[in-house]
Structures are given as C-alpha cells and as structure tokens.
Design a protein around this motif. Sequence first.
Motif, PDB file in Angstrom:
ATOM      1  N   TRP A 188      -4.552  26.439   2.757  1.00 35.28           N
ATOM      2  CA  TRP A 188      -3.707  27.252   3.517  1.00 35.28           C
ATOM      3  C   TRP A 188      -3.096  28.721   2.554  1.00 35.28           C
ATOM      4  O   TRP A 188      -3.392  29.818   3.419  1.00 35.28           O
ATOM      5  CB  TRP A 188      -2.317  26.482   3.114  1.00 35.28           C
ATOM      6  CG  TRP A 188      -2.307  25.877   4.378  1.00 35.28           C
ATOM      7  CD1 TRP A 188      -2.769  24.445   4.763  1.00 35.28           C
ATOM      8  CD2 TRP A 188      -1.576  26.239   5.462  1.00 35.28           C
ATOM      9  NE1 TRP A 188      -2.588  23.953   6.130  1.00 35.28           N
ATOM     10  CE2 TRP A 188      -1.471  24.535   6.416  1.00 35.28           C
ATOM     11  CE3 TRP A 188      -0.469  26.927   6.352  1.00 35.28           C
ATOM     12  CZ2 TRP A 188      -0.759  25.221   7.525  1.00 35.28           C
ATOM     13  CZ3 TRP A 188      -0.386  26.983   7.145  1.00 35.28           C
ATOM     14  CH2 TRP A 188      -0.267  26.058   8.139  1.00 35.28           C
ATOM     15  N   ILE A 223      -8.229  25.552   7.568  1.00 31.49           N
ATOM     16  CA  ILE A 223      -6.870  24.803   7.688  1.00 31.49           C
ATOM     17  C   ILE A 223      -6.885  23.953   8.082  1.00 31.49           C
ATOM     18  O   ILE A 223      -6.025  22.780   8.308  1.00 31.49           O
ATOM     19  CB  ILE A 223      -5.906  25.442   7.984  1.00 31.49           C
ATOM     20  CG1 ILE A 223      -5.094  26.869   6.713  1.00 31.49           C
ATOM     21  CG2 ILE A 223      -4.583  24.921   8.466  1.00 31.49           C
ATOM     22  CD1 ILE A 223      -4.314  27.618   7.652  1.00 31.49           C
ATOM     23  N   SER A 255      -6.219  19.750   6.962  1.00 28.35           N
ATOM     24  CA  SER A 255      -4.863  19.287   6.991  1.00 28.35           C
ATOM     25  C   SER A 255      -4.790  18.787   9.330  1.00 28.35           C
ATOM     26  O   SER A 255      -4.340  18.285   9.544  1.00 28.35           O
ATOM     27  CB  SER A 255      -3.896  20.327   7.172  1.00 28.35           C
ATOM     28  OG  SER A 255      -4.247  21.199   7.685  1.00 28.35           O
ATOM     29  N   THR A 286      -2.557  22.578   0.329  1.00 23.08           N
ATOM     30  CA  THR A 286      -2.429  23.724  -0.532  1.00 23.08           C
ATOM     31  C   THR A 286      -3.269  24.857  -0.143  1.00 23.08           C
ATOM     32  O   THR A 286      -3.548  26.001   0.323  1.00 23.08           O
ATOM     33  CB  THR A 286      -1.430  23.177  -0.957  1.00 23.08           C
ATOM     34  OG1 THR A 286      -0.549  22.187  -0.389  1.00 23.08           O
ATOM     35  CG2 THR A 286      -0.566  25.035  -1.140  1.00 23.08           C
ATOM     36  N   ASP A 337       3.122  24.996   3.247  1.00 20.37           N
ATOM     37  CA  ASP A 337       2.095  23.847   3.847  1.00 20.37           C
ATOM     38  C   ASP A 337       2.856  22.626   3.586  1.00 20.37           C
ATOM     39  O   ASP A 337       3.562  21.756   3.467  1.00 20.37           O
ATOM     40  CB  ASP A 337       0.810  23.852   3.563  1.00 20.37           C
ATOM     41  CG  ASP A 337       0.271  22.668   3.040  1.00 20.37           C
ATOM     42  OD1 ASP A 337       0.554  22.283   4.607  1.00 20.37           O
ATOM     43  OD2 ASP A 337      -0.184  22.216   2.445  1.00 20.37           O
ATOM     44  N   ASN A 368      -2.932  26.508  13.087  1.00 21.46           N
ATOM     45  CA  ASN A 368      -2.228  27.061  12.613  1.00 21.46           C
ATOM     46  C   ASN A 368      -1.857  28.060  13.651  1.00 21.46           C
ATOM     47  O   ASN A 368      -2.971  29.387  13.829  1.00 21.46           O
ATOM     48  CB  ASN A 368      -2.614  27.133  11.249  1.00 21.46           C
ATOM     49  CG  ASN A 368      -1.764  28.536  10.639  1.00 21.46           C
ATOM     50  OD1 ASN A 368      -0.138  28.435  10.754  1.00 21.46           O
ATOM     51  ND2 ASN A 368      -2.373  29.250   9.669  1.00 21.46           N
ATOM     52  N   THR A 373       4.382  24.719  13.049  1.00 21.80           N
ATOM     53  CA  THR A 373       3.312  26.503  12.605  1.00 21.80           C
ATOM     54  C   THR A 373       4.398  27.465  13.571  1.00 21.80           C
ATOM     55  O   THR A 373       4.392  28.522  13.396  1.00 21.80           O
ATOM     56  CB  THR A 373       2.253  26.065  12.550  1.00 21.80           C
ATOM     57  OG1 THR A 373       1.610  26.558  13.660  1.00 21.80           O
ATOM     58  CG2 THR A 373       2.232  25.459  11.400  1.00 21.80           C
ATOM     59  N   GLN A 431       2.698  18.499  12.844  1.00 19.25           N
ATOM     60  CA  GLN A 431       2.766  20.062  11.658  1.00 19.25           C
ATOM     61  C   GLN A 431       2.413  20.903  12.911  1.00 19.25           C
ATOM     62  O   GLN A 431       2.541  22.980  12.359  1.00 19.25           O
ATOM     63  CB  GLN A 431       1.716  19.711  10.870  1.00 19.25           C
ATOM     64  CG  GLN A 431       2.852  18.873   9.868  1.00 19.25           C
ATOM     65  CD  GLN A 431       1.486  18.127   9.175  1.00 19.25           C
ATOM     66  OE1 GLN A 431       0.446  18.715   8.491  1.00 19.25           O
ATOM     67  NE2 GLN A 431       2.211  17.179   7.809  1.00 19.25           N
TER      68      GLN A 431
END
Length: 299
Positions: free
Chosen positions: A194, A28, A32, A191, A78, A36, A100, A96
């Motif tokens: 994730w 992840i 990105s 995506t 996501d 997370n 989370t 972001q």
Amino acid sequence: MTTFVDNVLNGLALGSVYALVALGFVIIFKASGVLNFAHGSLLLLGGYLTAVLHDDLGFAGALALAILATATVAGLLDRFVLQRTGGQDAHAAHVQTIVTIGIDIVLVTDLARRIGGDLLSTGDPWGDSVTSVGSFTVADSRIAAIVVSAVVIAGVFALFRYSSWGLSLRAAAEDVEAAALMGVRLTRVRTLAWCLAGGLAALAAVFLVAFPAPGLERTTGQIALKAFPAAILGGLASPPGALAGSLLIGLTEALVAGYQSELHVLGEGFGDVAPYAVMVLVLLVRPTGLFGAKGAARV
C-alpha cells in the motif's frame, strides 16, 4: 504523418504515467486481494501536497515529501482501517474493497473543499516549454514523464524480482496460507504494498497535471479511473500486464483525441469512454486479461 507521430508520443507519455497508477492497483491486489477504489483520492492527495509545498520547499523537495506523506497515509489506512475489518480471506477482501469506497469519499470531500474552484500548479521545472525535432514538437513535460516513469517502473520490477519483499509478495499472491506457514509476514507485506502504491500515485499526479493539462483541480483524482481499465486489461495480478495495458490505453486515448474530427460519428465525447471500450473488446477475447494466467478468476 507529423500529427500521427505527435499523437503517438503523447500516447506513450500518457501510457507511461497511467502505468504508475495501474501498478498501484496491481500491487495492492496481489498483496491483499483488494480493489482499491481510494487510489484516485491518494493521487489527488499527492498532487495537492506538491502544489501547496513547492513554494517553500522547491519542486523536488515538495515532490519528495508528497510521495513520502502519501505513501505513509496509504500504509496507515491499510494497517489501521482495512486490516481491522477482517483477515486475509476472499470475503475479507470483498469487505475491504467496499471500505475503500468510503475512504475515497472522505478523502476526496476534504481535498475538494481545500482546493475549491482553484487550479493549482505543482511548480514543475518543465512549465510549458517544448522540444522540436525536425517537424515534430513535444512538450518537455511529456518527455520527462516517459523518462521518469520508465526509470521508476524498472525499479519497481527489479523490486519485485530481486528483493525479499518482492519474493514474499509473489508467494502471498500464489498461496496466502502456504506463505504464512513459510514465515511470510503477511501484514507487513501488504502494508508495504500500500505504501508503494501510494507513492507511485503521488508521482503520477505531478505528470498528469503538468502542461498541456491546466493544473491540479478537485476532479484530478478521477483520472485514476482511466488507469483502472489498464490494470484490468493486462490481468489484475500481472505487473507486466499493467504496463502493456497502460500503454495501450494511453495510445488509444491520444489517437482518438487527435483524430476526433474523423471519428465524429462515434460522438464528441468518445475519447472519454475509449479506454473502457478497448477494455471490453479485449476482455471479450481474453476474459483473464492480456497477461492473465489460465485458470485465473475472471476479471
């Protein structure tokens, strides 16, 4: 000697399962730039689905559906939550990451309400059986954890190395803007990352709650926090580092627990903080992690 070997085997089993979780953090982050903090709740979700479905679908069917469902939930979070809070730059990744935390609170609260004070079984076929080799005894669940994790991790590394998605992920991790200009579909890459991380978390949950653990409970998701130091140890953008860090953390935890009586001077609960102590010691020497590249941002 027997105690030492038993502890090493337990440590390798724990480390291999932690590696599944740590790889989720790394995948992840590479895709990105997001840390997370909802990964523990995804792990809990996967374990919960396996536990409630195994009576109707059998263990294999329940696990397969749990992996698919958890991967889908992760991908949807996501795509329809995180990606709507900003773009692909560092500032958006920071926002972001904070989001989370809220996602984790929502998921954990709902799952804890459903589980209550119960201990749930995932219906795994190993149960409490053990295998003895000479004077050594190891739980079958530990053997299964090592074998399955090794196969899955090898598959993930092959995916990184040989698939078009893996190439796109590595390109995006190197330079987002250049990757976008070369036609990499960044939205799809992250995506899918994730989704993969969610599926790995669901698989890890089954082994983390298997014998000799008592079963799935509402605090099971917190185990993911032990895999977080493993990801940091290896270098947060390094899959090989996540594997090495996980094995180191697993061995440390098992050895500290096995020799707790000799280490009583460090405190009765030292085993709980040992992974973080190792992380701090390593980062004092290697601020970028064991496999962190020179010039990388400090973790």
